[in-house]
Design an enzyme around this catalytic site. Sequence first.
Site, PDB file in Angstrom:
ATOM      1  N   VAL A  67      -1.399   0.023   0.531  1.00  0.00           N
ATOM      2  CA  VAL A  67      -0.537   0.986  -0.150  1.00  0.00           C
ATOM      3  C   VAL A  67      -0.151   0.380  -1.492  1.00  0.00           C
ATOM      4  O   VAL A  67       0.210  -0.796  -1.561  1.00  0.00           O
ATOM      5  CB  VAL A  67       0.730   1.280   0.685  1.00  0.00           C
ATOM      6  CG1 VAL A  67       1.598   2.331   0.001  1.00  0.00           C
ATOM      7  CG2 VAL A  67       0.353   1.726   2.094  1.00  0.00           C
ATOM      8  N   CYS A  68      -0.274   1.176  -2.552  1.00  0.00           N
ATOM      9  CA  CYS A  68       0.170   0.750  -3.880  1.00  0.00           C
ATOM     10  C   CYS A  68      -0.577  -0.543  -4.262  1.00  0.00           C
ATOM     11  O   CYS A  68      -1.783  -0.640  -4.016  1.00  0.00           O
ATOM     12  CB  CYS A  68       1.699   0.593  -3.828  1.00  0.00           C
ATOM     13  SG  CYS A  68       2.542   0.539  -5.413  1.00  0.00           S
ATOM     14  N   THR A  69       0.095  -1.532  -4.819  1.00  0.00           N
ATOM     15  CA  THR A  69      -0.602  -2.755  -5.230  1.00  0.00           C
ATOM     16  C   THR A  69      -0.920  -3.681  -4.056  1.00  0.00           C
ATOM     17  O   THR A  69      -1.419  -4.790  -4.270  1.00  0.00           O
ATOM     18  CB  THR A  69       0.200  -3.512  -6.312  1.00  0.00           C
ATOM     19  OG1 THR A  69       1.529  -3.716  -5.837  1.00  0.00           O
ATOM     20  CG2 THR A  69       0.238  -2.711  -7.605  1.00  0.00           C
TER      21      THR A  69
END
Lengths: 244, 244
Positions: A111-113
Amino acid sequence: MAKLVSKSSAMKHLHIGALVFPRMDQGDFTGPFEVLSRVPESTFHVIAKDRTPVRDMRGLILTPETTFSEVRPLDLLVVPGGAGQEDLMEDETVLSFIQQQAHNASYVFSVCTGALLCGAAGLLRGVRATTHWSALHLLVYFGAIPVNARVVIDGTHISAAGVTAGLDGALRVASLLRDERVAQQIQLSIEYSPQPPFGSGSPQTASPAIVNEVRLSSQKITESRLATAKRIAVRLGVSVPLGR
Amino acid sequence: MAKLVSKSSAMKHLHIGALVFPRMDQGDFTGPFEVLSRVPESTFHVIAKDRTPVRDMRGLILTPETTFSEVRPLDLLVVPGGAGQEDLMEDETVLSFIQQQAHNASYVFSVCTGALLCGAAGLLRGVRATTHWSALHLLVYFGAIPVNARVVIDGTHISAAGVTAGLDGALRVASLLRDERVAQQIQLSIEYSPQPPFGSGSPQTASPAIVNEVRLSSQKITESRLATAKRIAVRLGVSVPLGR
């Protein structure tokens, strides 16, 4: 909500685990937790190097309940991101934990970075993936194929874009782990019928002024992430075309 | 993300606080935290009766950092819901804390069945409000005017529907506390451009079978909430038309 009804009688019990770490973005973790902790016949493990509570990048305390060395092989590993991801990019303990779990798991969900952490662990070579919009250009340094999409599924790797994309991704993951019916039950339980009051949720739809302001506010960490990604590309033997 | 850029130079520092309690729904709190902890010039207080960590209804540990008696008067009080809300509906310590903070605060923001807690505290008499779809019919017992909407703003009370509506509501709240520009910056930072993979996020759009399954799974708590709401209606002197 009580436990959701499910008609399958002999489901395999699933072990789902998520990494937590200092200065992560809590939303990368709590969004997926909201969905995946409701998967029938499953246990959700909150995992860190040790059991010391951590603070997310805005100060929320998160408490791991098991450790890298203690947790059992997982069916699904969730890898969140946030500012603190940058501190773990060359942390061999973290990277080898991710590698080891990925080897056994049915799926890894970044998720995300968190995608950058998976990249540093070598999981994204030749894999189509997404991440937070401000970091999408960094995926090539890990040998990944960046895709500007909310959720990308490529083989056993599922990636979600920035923070709140974790909800969309987790519903996809729930349907992969069980079925669409389970995912739809969960979606209704958490009344996920979003109505953002503004249209500035992506750099394609936000006004140029807003995009510029948010880019400026994250410029320092984006530069740091680029420098780190370049070092990791060398270590992984990934060659990035000049001009990137 | 680093701190967001803001051009206002002499903003009043805002104190935002959210209640946490056992068997709450963590998403009712962590969604709004994700947005509201990013409001420029603000402090976010995580509040409970005492500092003992609590577990949400799916087991996540949340750690309060201040208490009812210690926290300062807030500009915004966030009241989440979840299964554990039911245990607090006649808890005078909790209800008087909500009343007292509401008296001073610019806004009270209820998420999901947090609206029932606000109702029990007497805050919703004559107020238009929403809550989780499974509890919308209960709002009349608190003298509220139920509105089937994602987010309802009526005077100083903002209410969001079930769980994930907290994100939509929090962005509205951020724009009330500061301005739309700040809310849009936050929306872009957390890439809130949702794309639910299924259309079952509300009982109006989910299939009848899914609605029925989720209703059955929450039947017991819904019945308990109704019985409690009836007792509270008597205490508040709210008369509900027969047949409700």
